[in-house]
Design a protein around this motif. Structure first.
Motif, PDB file in Angstrom:
ATOM      1  N   PHE A  74       0.870  -1.134  -0.021  1.00 53.55           N
ATOM      2  CA  PHE A  74      -0.162  -0.080   0.070  1.00 53.55           C
ATOM      3  C   PHE A  74       0.986   1.143  -0.064  1.00 53.55           C
ATOM      4  O   PHE A  74       1.921   1.347   0.667  1.00 53.55           O
ATOM      5  N   ILE A  75       0.478   2.147  -0.895  1.00 52.23           N
ATOM      6  CA  ILE A  75       1.288   3.436  -1.049  1.00 52.23           C
ATOM      7  C   ILE A  75       0.486   4.536  -0.644  1.00 52.23           C
ATOM      8  O   ILE A  75      -0.646   4.564  -0.558  1.00 52.23           O
ATOM      9  N   GLY A  84       2.830  -3.317   3.709  1.00 47.49           N
ATOM     10  CA  GLY A  84       2.839  -4.329   3.017  1.00 47.49           C
ATOM     11  C   GLY A  84       1.672  -5.296   2.986  1.00 47.49           C
ATOM     12  O   GLY A  84       0.746  -5.047   4.044  1.00 47.49           O
ATOM     13  N   MET A  85       1.203  -6.111   2.243  1.00 51.20           N
ATOM     14  CA  MET A  85       0.066  -6.886   2.572  1.00 51.20           C
ATOM     15  C   MET A  85       0.138  -8.081   3.361  1.00 51.20           C
ATOM     16  O   MET A  85       1.231  -9.032   3.287  1.00 51.20           O
ATOM     17  N   PRO A 194       2.104  -1.887  -6.469  1.00 56.87           N
ATOM     18  CA  PRO A 194       1.460  -0.851  -5.581  1.00 56.87           C
ATOM     19  C   PRO A 194       0.067  -0.750  -5.702  1.00 56.87           C
ATOM     20  O   PRO A 194      -0.432  -0.621  -6.634  1.00 56.87           O
ATOM     21  N   LEU A 195      -0.495  -0.438  -4.340  1.00 60.51           N
ATOM     22  CA  LEU A 195      -1.888  -0.199  -4.366  1.00 60.51           C
ATOM     23  C   LEU A 195      -2.169   1.203  -3.642  1.00 60.51           C
ATOM     24  O   LEU A 195      -1.595   1.397  -2.311  1.00 60.51           O
ATOM     25  N   ILE A 205      -1.310  -1.099  -9.583  1.00 64.01           N
ATOM     26  CA  ILE A 205      -0.789  -1.954 -10.697  1.00 64.01           C
ATOM     27  C   ILE A 205      -0.243  -3.411 -10.277  1.00 64.01           C
ATOM     28  O   ILE A 205       0.658  -3.218  -9.201  1.00 64.01           O
ATOM     29  N   VAL A 206      -0.883  -4.321 -10.459  1.00 66.00           N
ATOM     30  CA  VAL A 206      -0.435  -5.627 -10.078  1.00 66.00           C
ATOM     31  C   VAL A 206       0.625  -6.334 -11.204  1.00 66.00           C
ATOM     32  O   VAL A 206       0.169  -6.488 -12.249  1.00 66.00           O
ATOM     33  N   CYS A 207       1.517  -6.973 -10.623  1.00 63.19           N
ATOM     34  CA  CYS A 207       2.638  -7.334 -11.656  1.00 63.19           C
ATOM     35  C   CYS A 207       2.803  -9.042 -11.221  1.00 63.19           C
ATOM     36  O   CYS A 207       2.999  -9.522 -10.028  1.00 63.19           O
ATOM     37  N   PHE A 208       3.077  -9.713 -12.190  1.00 60.72           N
ATOM     38  CA  PHE A 208       3.246 -11.176 -11.918  1.00 60.72           C
ATOM     39  C   PHE A 208       3.930 -11.739 -13.247  1.00 60.72           C
ATOM     40  O   PHE A 208       3.374 -11.352 -14.395  1.00 60.72           O
ATOM     41  N   LYS A 209       4.905 -12.723 -13.267  1.00 64.18           N
ATOM     42  CA  LYS A 209       5.506 -13.047 -14.566  1.00 64.18           C
ATOM     43  C   LYS A 209       5.865 -11.677 -15.511  1.00 64.18           C
ATOM     44  O   LYS A 209       6.508 -10.766 -14.951  1.00 64.18           O
ATOM     45  N   ASP A 210       5.455 -11.819 -16.499  1.00 65.19           N
ATOM     46  CA  ASP A 210       5.632 -10.671 -17.354  1.00 65.19           C
ATOM     47  C   ASP A 210       4.705  -9.791 -17.851  1.00 65.19           C
ATOM     48  O   ASP A 210       4.523  -9.131 -18.768  1.00 65.19           O
ATOM     49  N   SER A 211       3.552  -9.926 -16.856  1.00 66.01           N
ATOM     50  CA  SER A 211       2.316  -9.261 -16.875  1.00 66.01           C
ATOM     51  C   SER A 211       2.139  -8.182 -15.858  1.00 66.01           C
ATOM     52  O   SER A 211       2.506  -8.279 -15.071  1.00 66.01           O
TER      53      SER A 211
END
Length: 371
Positions: A74-75, A84-85, A194-195, A205-211
């Motif tokens: 969380f930002i 953090g979560m 970051p949320l 923006i949620v990031c995972f692998k190359d997405s």
């Protein structure tokens, strides 16, 4: 039996595997031209891990594990980290596994037995259950007869509408809307997600692998609009965040404007007194959508597919008993998942700045014990 499954999401593909493994002839129809591969990462939790293991899929699922939620922070409006979560507080068991929707869809699709096939660009238009078979009319104009029809076609299930009546009779709006927009990879975030919370709103923006996926969730009473109309969905979202210049909100709204496949929907649950009627039965979100706020929709879709198959195996000559048995096993699990959604909403989208500050302070207090 000849079985038709409507919908090739997690519920439909899982049902295709479990019923196909019993020796039934299964056809899955999917209105889209391909499997759904976009969106945020999803969770395989608790008993769903046991189901995956029994189907021989657990190793593959764990091999594709991502850590999107673990990387979520969380930002503040300037983009500075606050907290953090607390992942351990939201998981059901130590083995809970997060995976991209694309990877899980591919794993399930590859596991379909030879007697189960998927037909894309097709959907159910009419259903007539005469007690012996179900006559199905398709959007293509084709007609076929089946011994059982399984509606696995999601929150806005056409199968449910045709058999049980209008969606409005069973839909419970939880007071939020959600949107997901695909983004270009975000190497500058280095895998972080970051949320940002503002009163009644969350954006991130949620990031995972190359997405990378832009996510929006905001509080709102029910909005009467045509969910088939992409322009209407975009306008509702743009209006909800109009005037906000914090962090990267303007950039993310530009992505929304340019996204031809924006996902936008109400955060709602389906509450039905029964999930079967005659030779038609519902599984997954079509039966008991818990909403994304529960984080358990994928898992109960998989357990529902397993229990449906087990009940049919135990009652091979009595369909009514099999479908009743399936509901008896699955309903307590669905109700528990639905009960987790309201607290999830308070966690992710606090209504006031005071509530945001209190949530962040609580999460900060948990961090030393997790280091």
């Amino acid at each position: 039996m000849r079985i038709l499954v409507s919908g090739a999401g997690v519920a439909g593909l899982s049902t295709g595997i479990t019923l196909g493994n019993l020796g039934h002839e299964v056809t899955i129809v999917e209105r889209a031209a391909h499997l759904r591969t976009t969106g945020s990462a999803i969770d395989v939790r608790g008993e769903a891990l046991e189901v995956a293991d029994r189907l021989g899929l657990l190793d593959s699922i764990r091999a594709h594990r991502v850590r999107m939620t673990e990387s979520s922070t969380f930002i503040d409006p300037e983009g500075n980290r606050i907290a953090g979560m607390p992942v351990a507080d939201v998981n059901d068991s130590p083995g809970d596994t997060e995976i991209s929707r694309k990877d899980l869809a591919a794993i399930l699709h590859a596991a379909l037995p030879p007697n189960t096939g998927v037909v894309f660009n097709e959907s159910i238009k009419t259903l007539h259950d005469d007690g012996e078979t179900v006559q199905v009319g398709f959007a293509s104009g084709n007609q076929r007869q089946y011994d059982l029809v399984v509606g696995a076609d999601g929150l806005h299930s056409a199968t449910r509408r045709l058999v049980f009546g209008p969606e409005s009779d069973y839909l419970k709006h939880l007071g939020y809307y959600v949107a997901l927009t695909e983004l270009a990879p975000q190497p500058a975030l280095e895998g972080a997600s970051p949320l940002l919370n503002l009163p009644d709103r969350m954006v991130g923006i949620v990031c995972f692998k190359d997405s990378a996926v832009g996510v929006f969730t905001f509080r709102s009473p029910w909005i009467d609009y045509d969910y088939h109309d992409p322009a209407a969905s975009k306008q509702i979202l743009l209006d909800a965040y109009a005037g906000h210049q914090e962090w990267r909100i303007p950039e993310l709204l530009d992505a929304v404007r340019n996204d031809p496949e924006l996902y936008f929907d109400s955060v709602s649950q389906i509450q039905l007194p029964s999930w079967h009627s005659g030779r038609v039965v519902l599984v997954g979100d079509a039966a008991h959508c818990a909403s994304l706020l529960s984080g358990r929709g994928t898992s109960i879709a998989m357990t529902g597919a397993w229990f449906l198959a087990e009940s049919l195996r135990q009652h091979p000559a009595d369909l009514a008993a099999a479908l009743t048995g399936y509901e008896h096993l699955q309903r307590p699990r669905a109700e528990r998942a639905q009960a987790t959604a309201p607290p999830g909403g308070e966690l992710l989208v606090p209504a006031t700045q005071a509530a945001i500050d209190a949530r962040n302070e609580h999460f900060r207090s948990l961090e030393p014990a997790r280091q």
